[in-house]
Design a protein around this motif. Structure first.
Motif, mmCIF file in Angstrom:
data_model
loop_
_atom_site.group_PDB
_atom_site.id
_atom_site.type_symbol
_atom_site.label_atom_id
_atom_site.label_comp_id
_atom_site.label_asym_id
_atom_site.label_seq_id
_atom_site.Cartn_x
_atom_site.Cartn_y
_atom_site.Cartn_z
ATOM 1 N N VAL A 188 0.827 -1.195 0.000
ATOM 2 C CA VAL A 188 0.000 0.000 0.000
ATOM 3 C C VAL A 188 0.873 1.262 0.000
ATOM 4 O O VAL A 188 0.521 2.271 -0.629
ATOM 5 N N GLU A 189 2.027 1.195 0.636
ATOM 6 C CA GLU A 189 2.925 2.357 0.665
ATOM 7 C C GLU A 189 3.439 2.676 -0.745
ATOM 8 O O GLU A 189 3.456 3.833 -1.172
ATOM 9 N N GLU A 190 3.872 1.655 -1.432
ATOM 10 C CA GLU A 190 4.396 1.865 -2.775
ATOM 11 C C GLU A 190 3.277 2.327 -3.720
ATOM 12 O O GLU A 190 3.497 3.213 -4.559
ATOM 13 N N HIS A 191 2.108 1.736 -3.576
ATOM 14 C CA HIS A 191 0.950 2.165 -4.369
ATOM 15 C C HIS A 191 0.675 3.649 -4.134
ATOM 16 O O HIS A 191 0.487 4.415 -5.086
ATOM 17 N N TYR A 192 0.687 4.051 -2.876
ATOM 18 C CA TYR A 192 0.420 5.455 -2.553
ATOM 19 C C TYR A 192 1.473 6.361 -3.186
ATOM 20 O O TYR A 192 1.155 7.373 -3.815
ATOM 21 N N LYS A 193 2.712 5.967 -3.049
ATOM 22 C CA LYS A 193 3.830 6.785 -3.530
ATOM 23 C C LYS A 193 3.753 6.986 -5.056
ATOM 24 O O LYS A 193 3.892 8.102 -5.562
ATOM 25 N N GLN A 194 3.521 5.901 -5.750
ATOM 26 C CA GLN A 194 3.499 5.997 -7.216
ATOM 27 C C GLN A 194 2.302 6.831 -7.699
ATOM 28 O O GLN A 194 2.432 7.671 -8.593
ATOM 29 N N TRP A 195 1.138 6.620 -7.102
ATOM 30 C CA TRP A 195 -0.039 7.372 -7.551
ATOM 31 C C TRP A 195 -0.027 8.813 -7.040
ATOM 32 O O TRP A 195 -0.612 9.698 -7.677
ATOM 33 N N ASP A 196 0.646 9.032 -5.939
ATOM 34 C CA ASP A 196 0.810 10.407 -5.464
ATOM 35 C C ASP A 196 1.555 11.210 -6.533
ATOM 36 O O ASP A 196 1.150 12.319 -6.909
ATOM 37 N N ASP A 213 -11.392 -2.449 -7.512
ATOM 38 C CA ASP A 213 -11.233 -2.981 -6.152
ATOM 39 C C ASP A 213 -10.967 -4.492 -6.087
ATOM 40 O O ASP A 213 -11.035 -5.075 -5.010
ATOM 41 N N GLY A 214 -10.640 -5.106 -7.238
ATOM 42 C CA GLY A 214 -10.580 -6.563 -7.240
ATOM 43 C C GLY A 214 -9.207 -7.210 -7.272
ATOM 44 O O GLY A 214 -9.119 -8.427 -7.299
ATOM 45 N N HIS A 215 -8.138 -6.432 -7.274
ATOM 46 C CA HIS A 215 -6.809 -7.035 -7.472
ATOM 47 C C HIS A 215 -6.055 -7.311 -6.182
ATOM 48 O O HIS A 215 -4.922 -7.784 -6.217
ATOM 49 N N VAL A 216 -6.647 -6.971 -5.044
ATOM 50 C CA VAL A 216 -5.975 -7.249 -3.757
ATOM 51 C C VAL A 216 -6.811 -8.248 -2.969
ATOM 52 O O VAL A 216 -7.986 -8.465 -3.249
ATOM 53 N N GLU A 217 -6.187 -8.856 -1.964
ATOM 54 C CA GLU A 217 -6.937 -9.764 -1.085
ATOM 55 C C GLU A 217 -8.031 -8.983 -0.341
ATOM 56 O O GLU A 217 -7.855 -7.805 -0.024
ATOM 57 N N TYR A 218 -9.093 -9.676 -0.008
ATOM 58 C CA TYR A 218 -10.168 -9.021 0.743
ATOM 59 C C TYR A 218 -9.642 -8.435 2.052
ATOM 60 O O TYR A 218 -10.070 -7.359 2.485
ATOM 61 N N SER A 219 -8.681 -9.131 2.632
ATOM 62 C CA SER A 219 -8.150 -8.661 3.914
ATOM 63 C C SER A 219 -7.277 -7.414 3.761
ATOM 64 O O SER A 219 -7.005 -6.719 4.734
ATOM 65 N N GLU A 220 -6.837 -7.123 2.553
ATOM 66 C CA GLU A 220 -5.990 -5.942 2.321
ATOM 67 C C GLU A 220 -6.801 -4.732 1.855
ATOM 68 O O GLU A 220 -6.274 -3.627 1.740
#
Lengths: 308, 308, 308
Positions: A188-196, A213-220
């Motif tokens: 999630v950190e890397e996702h945030y950084k790149q999209w930021d 919303d479908g590419h991560v585990e439900y728990s994530e």
């Protein structure tokens, strides 16, 4: 959290066609309306040579096939009739995006959007633009193109809203032909950084980001939705969720999702405070008119939920 | 260009079974008739141990399973009743064809076709033979076998017509389990050259060649159809098209094709001057009785087209 | 040989969900009853975080999602109403079983089964336990766990019967994403030897073994069924067959099986003298209510067969 928008999956990349004519499409707009959908988004107006409208630019200049029916005209007419907002999805060359492709997509989409605005803007339901190219990891050339195309269509249309729907490069971001997951999904950190970084370059031309919303585990999912919300707020955009209604966990790719999974995702989106939920997509995966019977049952489960 | 023939996909290689009994089959023959189909072609009478008829040769000598119903008898009875021509499809050992297999297929099919002609030729609809082995690249042993088997069944049956339906080794000629395309499809020149040699050895025993139309890109189809027509004319045969009504571009293998794609293929076949269009196949992919609802919608789109 | 039992595929591992509510489930229990089914077996009560009951153990201690409906309560209520025996399927952590997983499954299932017995044993239809972990090759740690769990649930419940349904590691025992077969399936001798050792350690706690019948070639099935029968007799257990009603030979994974194949398997089970036939599973693959129309036709073919 209610689904108030849906993609219209024409032209489809990987979902088999239902072969609907105008009568079947009207029935489906009625089913959409009945469950509260107020926004329809054309997923793309063309992919390779197959296109959803009769376009001089695409047919005469780029060799696309003239379709047997002008679906853009049909969808706008139905959206007018049923009081919905229609977002026009731009042309996608191939589904992959190297520099040459981006350049060609630029050459096609600029004049195409001008033609489209001229031809269809008299429809009162023409309310926005959807930049259809899907990507996830930081790609500055793509963002530059998206920025310029977004600015172009806003200028054309008196500043109509512009939307994108990127995916998260999570453990389920895999091609449809192989295993269902990969080992290393993005954090999630890397996702945030790149999209930021990417959204910083889209400020002012992008009005809403609807991450899939479908590419991560439900728990994530909760933490990714929170990050997506934070990204949108920071860059002055709306944060929508694209609540996928097909199931990524099954070997048949793809059939309707299990209601429980959809419910989990809607509740997570509500908790994250997202602004709007749309879905990919109603007509195959949650419609009583779908070729997949389990979509009709999903519709029934969803209707019970919103009528509680 | 109209579809006037269809395969009957019994025994199936890769299409799930619909579990129809005589009543459901009769309903489907009525739907075929209603859209102008005058020819039904049994795709094969057996594959490995599963067979479509009660045959002494296959059951007693080669260990095949006696089927719960004699579909050849059923199909001939229905073809008689609805005024259609029935082509009998020969036995396929395995779907792959090395020298040993070809020898065994020879040993099976010669006596089998004699048994079949004795048992079923009283049906007025028994109008032809379909040599069921599918191949594409030049294979001289296979052609020798096809030649001899064709000559044999013509001699048996007072020269009834013989048909084949090879595929083109294009970029979509790939196994069903992996990617949707391969990098190097055959060129039209190479395709012409190889089939020119093969058809030269089939003159006099082969009446019609119905190349499958789904293994090349839509943009390549016109030139392949023109080559196929030229090949057939040169060797004194009829040139049919086998217009596939399932979609090779989707990860679910296989569901009904998009109507627009089918229309493109029919128009290309008409332009190439082909003699007849058949399809693989009506009952799963373009029938209102199909287990796939989108097949019924394809039927409706097709009916609108032919009634225009 | 008649099908008198079926699994209930909740929670599903690889079969897309039908999104049925209580009304649809009741209709399906009626269809089961009409064709002679007297036993329903919950395939598992949970897989990873998705579970079929509202369980303190699973939700509070192991972080599973509380489901929107308690399916165990629903299924028991319907089984009570329609006079069927219900077998409770234990929790499966992941579908793969290394030592750590087995240990964790032990820690979850022991208290879970206690909770389940306390909560649901008032239902007269609660008649047995199904140990849900599926494996095939000799695995002594797994067998030790199965033994202990079987003993535990028997002690809890006044010796209610315990059932398992292992697979045969035949040529069709392959993952759903790749080829349909592998080169080296287990021999019947090796299968017998491995399960002889494993069942020796399950005597007294295992009442029935229902080997899955779909992983070997049709031509091999008779000898495997005979071996399975012999194994069960030797170890004082009942020998059931789990007659799979989906088709393992097709690229779509999975749709309903061809009736002829099911018939072959039932006749082979009858000849081998098996004690009972159950199926995986009625609701998707042989029900008139299934999302797959060919399941309804399979039901009709099966009904014709049992009414002969």
């Amino acid at each position: 959290m209610r689904i108030t928008g849906t993609f219209l999956d024409e032209i489809s990349y990987d979902i088999p066609h239902q072969n609907w004519g105008p009568k079947e499409w009207e029935a489906d707009f009625q089913a959409m309306k009945a469950c509260g959908i107020d926004t329809v988004v054309l997923i793309r107006c063309g992919l390779q040579r197959f296109i959803a409208l009769d376009s001089k630019v695409l047919v005469d200049k780029f060799g696309c096939y003239r379709p047997p029916i002008d679906l853009v005209e049909l969808f706008l007419t139905l959206a007018d009739k049923y009081g919905m907002a229609f977002y026009f999805g731009t042309y996608d060359l191939y589904g992959v995006h190297d520099d040459d492709m981006i350049q060609l997509e630029r050459e096609i989409n600029f004049p195409l959007c001008e033609e489209v605005w001229k031809k269809y803007s008299h429809h009162p339901s023409f309310k926005g633009w959807y930049l259809s190219l899907e990507f996830s990891r930081r790609n500055d050339k793509m963002i530059a193109f998206q920025h310029d195309l977004g600015a172009h269509v806003k200028a054309l249309s008196g500043n109509l809203p512009v939307m994108v729907s990127p995916y998260i490069d999570g453990c389920k971001a895999v091609p449809a032909g192989g295993p269902l997951t990969k080992e290393h999904g993005i954090t999630v950190e890397e996702h945030y950084k790149q999209w930021d970084a990417m959204l910083a370059n889209m400020e002012g031309v992008l009005d809403a980001v609807a991450f899939q919303d479908g590419h991560v585990e439900y728990s994530e999912l909760a933490e990714f939705l929170a990050a997506n919300k934070e990204l949108a707020v920071k860059h002055g955009m709306q944060s929508w969720t694209n609540c996928e209604t097909f199931d990524r966990d099954m070997p048949i790719r793809f059939l309707p999702i299990k209601w429980e999974k959809m419910l989990l995702k809607l509740e997570a989106a509500e908790k994250a405070g997202l602004d709007k939920a749309i879905t990919f997509e109603f007509s195959h995966f949650m419609s009583p008119n779908s070729m997949y019977t389990s979509a009709g049952h999903l519709y029934n489960r969803y209707m019970e939920y919103i009528q509680k």
